[in-house]
Every structure is written in structure tokens, then in C-alpha cells.
Scaffold this motif. Structure first.
Motif, PDB file in Angstrom:
ATOM      1  N   CYS A  34       0.854  -1.183   0.000  1.00 24.88           N
ATOM      2  CA  CYS A  34       0.000   0.000   0.000  1.00 24.88           C
ATOM      3  C   CYS A  34       0.896   1.240   0.000  1.00 24.88           C
ATOM      4  O   CYS A  34       1.864   1.314   0.765  1.00 24.88           O
ATOM      5  CB  CYS A  34      -0.892  -0.026   1.245  1.00 24.88           C
ATOM      6  N   ILE A  36       0.290   4.079   1.143  1.00 27.14           N
ATOM      7  CA  ILE A  36       0.083   4.930   2.322  1.00 27.14           C
ATOM      8  C   ILE A  36       0.742   4.321   3.553  1.00 27.14           C
ATOM      9  O   ILE A  36       1.588   4.952   4.186  1.00 27.14           O
ATOM     10  CB  ILE A  36      -1.425   5.170   2.554  1.00 27.14           C
ATOM     11  N   CYS A  37       0.383   3.080   3.896  1.00 25.62           N
ATOM     12  CA  CYS A  37       0.924   2.468   5.117  1.00 25.62           C
ATOM     13  C   CYS A  37       2.169   1.625   4.857  1.00 25.62           C
ATOM     14  O   CYS A  37       2.861   1.236   5.790  1.00 25.62           O
ATOM     15  CB  CYS A  37      -0.146   1.617   5.803  1.00 25.62           C
ATOM     16  N   CYS A  45      -3.865  -3.715   6.624  1.00 24.69           N
ATOM     17  CA  CYS A  45      -3.454  -2.382   7.053  1.00 24.69           C
ATOM     18  C   CYS A  45      -3.266  -2.366   8.576  1.00 24.69           C
ATOM     19  O   CYS A  45      -3.680  -3.300   9.260  1.00 24.69           O
ATOM     20  CB  CYS A  45      -4.483  -1.346   6.605  1.00 24.69           C
ATOM     21  N   HIS A  67      -5.088   0.078   0.626  1.00 26.47           N
ATOM     22  CA  HIS A  67      -6.033  -0.563   1.537  1.00 26.47           C
ATOM     23  C   HIS A  67      -7.232   0.374   1.703  1.00 26.47           C
ATOM     24  O   HIS A  67      -7.074   1.591   1.733  1.00 26.47           O
ATOM     25  CB  HIS A  67      -5.411  -0.787   2.918  1.00 26.47           C
ATOM     26  N   CYS A  70      -6.874   2.784   4.640  1.00 25.33           N
ATOM     27  CA  CYS A  70      -5.818   3.786   4.428  1.00 25.33           C
ATOM     28  C   CYS A  70      -6.310   4.915   3.529  1.00 25.33           C
ATOM     29  O   CYS A  70      -6.121   6.086   3.847  1.00 25.33           O
ATOM     30  CB  CYS A  70      -4.586   3.131   3.819  1.00 25.33           C
ATOM     31  N   LYS A  73      -8.992   7.136   5.264  1.00 19.22           N
ATOM     32  CA  LYS A  73      -8.364   8.093   6.196  1.00 19.22           C
ATOM     33  C   LYS A  73      -7.720   9.236   5.430  1.00 19.22           C
ATOM     34  O   LYS A  73      -7.817  10.390   5.818  1.00 19.22           O
ATOM     35  CB  LYS A  73      -7.294   7.393   7.043  1.00 19.22           C
ATOM     36  N   TRP A  74      -7.036   8.891   4.344  1.00 23.19           N
ATOM     37  CA  TRP A  74      -6.345   9.903   3.535  1.00 23.19           C
ATOM     38  C   TRP A  74      -7.353  10.900   2.958  1.00 23.19           C
ATOM     39  O   TRP A  74      -7.172  12.106   3.063  1.00 23.19           O
ATOM     40  CB  TRP A  74      -5.576   9.222   2.412  1.00 23.19           C
TER      41      TRP A  74
END
Length: 95
Positions: A34, A36-37, A45, A67, A70, A73-74
Motif C-alpha cells: 500500500c 500509504i501504510c 493495514c 487498503h 488507508c 483516512k487519507w
């Protein structure tokens, strides 16, 4: 000198009494992690305990994958129009 050979073919029948199948799955994403994470897609995640249906991968219109938790949240953390974390195009879920 000529030699000849004789071959005998026998047929054997086998009865299967039990069969145990084993399978594995993997996400079909271009990347392995991913963006992001940085956790692997075949894992989960940081918010999830187990990979699979509870932690799916979501693709954007730009074909970047993240994910679900993720990217949500972003997107929710952006004050203006959300952008893809990878290419900075306007984020749109692939439909």
C-alpha cells in the motif's frame, strides 16, 4: 541382425478415498504494498487484524491501489479536493 521387442501394457484403476485441497489467494495489484501504510497487500493495514474481506484493496481512477482503510483516512484528512497520494491526480474511486 534384427531384433523384435514385445511390450505389454497393463491398465490399473485407482480409487481416490480422500482428497484435501489447498488454495491461496492474492490481490491483483500492480504494487506489492500500500502506498500509504507500506504494508503488504497480502497482509492487512495497521487498523485490521486479519487480511481478506475486512481489509480489501481499493483502486482509484488513476489505477493506484490502497487498503480501503488507508485511502478513506487519507481522503477524509484532506481539507480541499482529495488527491491520489501517489500521483497527485484528483482522487476518484474506480467505478
Amino acid at each position: 541382425m534384427a531384433s523384435s521387442a514385445v511390450y505389454q501394457v497393463t491398465t490399473m484403476k485407482v480409487k481416490i478415498l480422500q482428497w484435501h485441497a489447498v488454495a491461496s489467494w492474492t490481490w491483483d495489484a500492480q504494487d506489492e504494498t500500500c502506498g500509504i501504510c507500506r504494508m503488504a497487500f497480502d497482509g492487512c493495514c495497521p487498523d485490521c487484524k486479519f487480511p481478506g474481506d475486512e481489509c480489501p484493496i481499493i483502486w482509484g481512477a488513476c489505477n493506484h491501489a490502497f487498503h480501503l482503510h488507508c485511502i478513506l483516512k487519507w481522503v477524509n484528512s484532506q481539507t480541499s479536493t482529495p488527491l491520489c497520494p501517489m500521483c497527485r491526480r484528483e482522487w476518484q474511486f474506480k467505478g
